[in-house]
Design a protein around this motif. Structure first.
Motif, PDB file in Angstrom:
ATOM      1  N   ARG A 177       0.832  -1.189  -0.203  1.00 25.47           N
ATOM      2  CA  ARG A 177       0.103  -0.193   0.025  1.00 25.47           C
ATOM      3  C   ARG A 177       0.896   1.214  -0.336  1.00 25.47           C
ATOM      4  O   ARG A 177       2.098   1.299   0.243  1.00 25.47           O
ATOM      5  CB  ARG A 177      -0.751   0.151   1.062  1.00 25.47           C
ATOM      6  CG  ARG A 177      -0.214   0.088   2.455  1.00 25.47           C
ATOM      7  CD  ARG A 177      -1.194   0.175   3.522  1.00 25.47           C
ATOM      8  NE  ARG A 177      -0.527  -0.522   4.780  1.00 25.47           N
ATOM      9  CZ  ARG A 177       0.184  -1.201   5.409  1.00 25.47           C
ATOM     10  NH1 ARG A 177      -0.157  -2.641   4.496  1.00 25.47           N
ATOM     11  NH2 ARG A 177       0.683  -0.574   6.889  1.00 25.47           N
ATOM     12  N   GLU A 179       0.516   5.373   1.440  1.00 29.88           N
ATOM     13  CA  GLU A 179      -0.399   6.229   2.252  1.00 29.88           C
ATOM     14  C   GLU A 179       0.664   7.759   1.430  1.00 29.88           C
ATOM     15  O   GLU A 179       1.827   8.058   1.426  1.00 29.88           O
ATOM     16  CB  GLU A 179       0.186   6.409   3.898  1.00 29.88           C
ATOM     17  CG  GLU A 179      -0.493   5.002   3.709  1.00 29.88           C
ATOM     18  CD  GLU A 179       0.523   4.673   5.377  1.00 29.88           C
ATOM     19  OE1 GLU A 179      -0.614   4.390   6.265  1.00 29.88           O
ATOM     20  OE2 GLU A 179       1.823   4.957   6.094  1.00 29.88           O
ATOM     21  N   GLN A 180      -0.029   8.593   1.351  1.00 31.26           N
ATOM     22  CA  GLN A 180       0.377   9.690   1.311  1.00 31.26           C
ATOM     23  C   GLN A 180      -0.487  11.106   1.670  1.00 31.26           C
ATOM     24  O   GLN A 180      -1.755  10.783   2.228  1.00 31.26           O
ATOM     25  CB  GLN A 180      -0.930  10.844  -0.530  1.00 31.26           C
ATOM     26  CG  GLN A 180      -0.560  11.875  -0.845  1.00 31.26           C
ATOM     27  CD  GLN A 180      -0.904  12.196  -2.352  1.00 31.26           C
ATOM     28  OE1 GLN A 180      -0.136  12.368  -2.825  1.00 31.26           O
ATOM     29  NE2 GLN A 180      -2.375  12.038  -2.434  1.00 31.26           N
ATOM     30  N   SER A 187      -4.269   9.775   3.521  1.00 32.32           N
ATOM     31  CA  SER A 187      -5.133   8.746   2.490  1.00 32.32           C
ATOM     32  C   SER A 187      -4.363   7.101   2.139  1.00 32.32           C
ATOM     33  O   SER A 187      -3.172   7.573   2.174  1.00 32.32           O
ATOM     34  CB  SER A 187      -5.680   9.168   1.833  1.00 32.32           C
ATOM     35  OG  SER A 187      -4.690   9.924   0.088  1.00 32.32           O
ATOM     36  N   THR A 188      -4.588   5.835   2.107  1.00 33.71           N
ATOM     37  CA  THR A 188      -4.261   5.061   2.166  1.00 33.71           C
ATOM     38  C   THR A 188      -4.742   4.277   0.864  1.00 33.71           C
ATOM     39  O   THR A 188      -6.166   4.683   0.489  1.00 33.71           O
ATOM     40  CB  THR A 188      -4.579   4.097   3.244  1.00 33.71           C
ATOM     41  OG1 THR A 188      -3.987   4.940   4.790  1.00 33.71           O
ATOM     42  CG2 THR A 188      -3.571   2.640   3.177  1.00 33.71           C
ATOM     43  N   HIS A 189      -3.997   3.799  -0.435  1.00 31.88           N
ATOM     44  CA  HIS A 189      -4.261   3.430  -1.205  1.00 31.88           C
ATOM     45  C   HIS A 189      -3.776   1.964  -1.409  1.00 31.88           C
ATOM     46  O   HIS A 189      -2.566   1.632  -1.222  1.00 31.88           O
ATOM     47  CB  HIS A 189      -3.783   4.524  -2.393  1.00 31.88           C
ATOM     48  CG  HIS A 189      -4.209   5.391  -2.543  1.00 31.88           C
ATOM     49  ND1 HIS A 189      -5.310   5.583  -3.124  1.00 31.88           N
ATOM     50  CD2 HIS A 189      -3.494   6.554  -1.679  1.00 31.88           C
ATOM     51  CE1 HIS A 189      -5.466   7.643  -3.220  1.00 31.88           C
ATOM     52  NE2 HIS A 189      -4.626   7.522  -2.648  1.00 31.88           N
ATOM     53  N   ASP A 190      -4.984   1.040  -1.633  1.00 36.57           N
ATOM     54  CA  ASP A 190      -4.488  -0.461  -1.077  1.00 36.57           C
ATOM     55  C   ASP A 190      -3.732  -1.035  -2.966  1.00 36.57           C
ATOM     56  O   ASP A 190      -4.543  -0.505  -3.857  1.00 36.57           O
ATOM     57  CB  ASP A 190      -4.658  -1.638  -0.814  1.00 36.57           C
ATOM     58  CG  ASP A 190      -5.361  -1.542   0.599  1.00 36.57           C
ATOM     59  OD1 ASP A 190      -4.113  -0.963   1.737  1.00 36.57           O
ATOM     60  OD2 ASP A 190      -6.440  -1.249   1.001  1.00 36.57           O
ATOM     61  N   ILE A 191      -1.859  -1.455  -3.085  1.00 32.13           N
ATOM     62  CA  ILE A 191      -2.196  -2.248  -4.064  1.00 32.13           C
ATOM     63  C   ILE A 191      -2.042  -2.816  -4.383  1.00 32.13           C
ATOM     64  O   ILE A 191      -3.034  -4.493  -4.990  1.00 32.13           O
ATOM     65  CB  ILE A 191      -1.228  -1.013  -4.366  1.00 32.13           C
ATOM     66  CG1 ILE A 191      -1.034   0.373  -4.625  1.00 32.13           C
ATOM     67  CG2 ILE A 191      -0.191  -1.582  -5.768  1.00 32.13           C
ATOM     68  CD1 ILE A 191      -0.145   0.674  -4.685  1.00 32.13           C
ATOM     69  N   LEU A 203       0.670   4.483 -10.529  1.00 33.89           N
ATOM     70  CA  LEU A 203       0.138   4.951  -9.337  1.00 33.89           C
ATOM     71  C   LEU A 203      -1.365   5.039  -9.682  1.00 33.89           C
ATOM     72  O   LEU A 203      -1.527   5.941 -10.356  1.00 33.89           O
ATOM     73  CB  LEU A 203       0.378   6.781  -8.237  1.00 33.89           C
ATOM     74  CG  LEU A 203       2.178   6.368  -8.137  1.00 33.89           C
ATOM     75  CD1 LEU A 203       2.137   7.801  -7.655  1.00 33.89           C
ATOM     76  CD2 LEU A 203       2.581   5.023  -6.887  1.00 33.89           C
ATOM     77  N   PRO A 204      -2.263   4.795  -8.897  1.00 40.10           N
ATOM     78  CA  PRO A 204      -3.792   4.655  -8.893  1.00 40.10           C
ATOM     79  C   PRO A 204      -4.647   6.048  -8.386  1.00 40.10           C
ATOM     80  O   PRO A 204      -5.602   5.862  -7.509  1.00 40.10           O
ATOM     81  CB  PRO A 204      -4.423   3.132  -7.900  1.00 40.10           C
ATOM     82  CG  PRO A 204      -3.197   3.379  -6.809  1.00 40.10           C
ATOM     83  CD  PRO A 204      -2.469   3.696  -7.465  1.00 40.10           C
ATOM     84  N   PHE A 205      -3.793   6.740  -8.112  1.00 42.13           N
ATOM     85  CA  PHE A 205      -3.958   8.275  -7.830  1.00 42.13           C
ATOM     86  C   PHE A 205      -2.781   9.107  -8.239  1.00 42.13           C
ATOM     87  O   PHE A 205      -2.158   9.382  -8.635  1.00 42.13           O
ATOM     88  CB  PHE A 205      -3.843   8.668  -6.087  1.00 42.13           C
ATOM     89  CG  PHE A 205      -2.201   8.148  -5.203  1.00 42.13           C
ATOM     90  CD1 PHE A 205      -1.530   9.071  -4.889  1.00 42.13           C
ATOM     91  CD2 PHE A 205      -2.490   6.433  -5.239  1.00 42.13           C
ATOM     92  CE1 PHE A 205      -0.590   8.673  -4.195  1.00 42.13           C
ATOM     93  CE2 PHE A 205      -1.029   6.807  -4.880  1.00 42.13           C
ATOM     94  CZ  PHE A 205      -0.424   7.729  -4.541  1.00 42.13           C
TER      95      PHE A 205
END
Length: 233
Positions: A177, A179-180, A187-191, A203-205
């Motif tokens: 994951r 974190e930004q 905000s956390t983005h699981d990858i 990146l998905p963001f």
């Protein structure tokens, strides 16, 4: 994850032949350090003797859309050797198969070792067997074990550029994951993706200017242990 999937191939052979009982192979993913060995255990799931052959294929562009496999070089030219490469597996028994790192690699390299049942007549003359053993196959599962061969002095290095996370090191990054964080708000983005040396992950963001990105990842040799590294966009 694309590169970590368990590979099962269904082979349809002569329908008149008896069916070879399933195997159980564990673990389905291993790593081999430079100059070291690792092992896989193959279990029989029936009372019949089976003849098992192991083959090695190298994974090219692992964990990407272009992933494919090629035959590994034979003998000492290959990065790994499997021993024994052919063996008889007694009914209800198990066999330990060793993986040996032969040629050094400069960066983490992926292989798949396939285990499949073969006919007794196809077994190598040096296979350990006995006169009463018999095994024919009609339908057989082929098990593919992912093997990561590691360099002697692996390095972790990553870089953000144009919305992509680039692996600049020599070890696979098992990204869990990202974190930004902007000030105290994160905000956390699981990858859940692997990024091999020389590859990049979109990146998905969209990274925000002035944010801190905390990358959580695993390494092949560390199992489930997580590492983290903070990057600036």
């Amino acid at each position: 994850m694309h590169a970590h999937r368990v590979t099962f191939l269904l082979l349809l052979l002569l329908p008149a032949s008896p069916v070879l009982a399933n195997l159980d192979v564990h673990p389905m993913r291993v790593h081999v350090d430079a100059g070291r060995t690792s092992s896989i255990r193959v279990h029989a799931q029936s009372s019949r003797t089976q003849y098992i052959r192991a083959t090695v294929r190298q994974v090219v562009a692992p964990a990407t859309e272009d992933e494919h496999e090629v035959d590994a070089p034979p003998g000492d030219a290959s990065a790994i050797a499997v021993t024994p490469g052919m063996f008889a597996l007694a009914g209800g028994g198990s066999r330990l198969v060793r993986l040996i790192a032969l040629e050094p690699v400069t960066e983490e390299t992926a292989f798949r070792v396939y285990f499949e049942g073969v006919r007794a007549a196809d077994a190598d003359a040096h296979t350990e067997t006995n006169e009463t053993a018999s095994a024919t196959i009609g339908v057989s599962l082929v098990w593919g074990v992912l093997v990561n061969v590691l360099p002697a002095d692996g390095q972790v290095a990553m870089q953000l550029a144009q919305g992509r996370l680039h692996n600049r090191g020599t070890l696979r990054l098992g990204i869990r994951r990202i974190e930004q964080c902007v000030a105290a708000v994160c905000s956390t983005h699981d990858i859940e993706r692997s990024v091999y040396p020389g590859a990049a992950l979109a990146l998905p963001f969209q990274p925000v200017a002035g944010a801190r990105l905390r990358v959580h990842y695993r390494l092949s040799r560390d199992g489930y242990r997580e590492h983290q590294q903070t990057l600036l966009p």
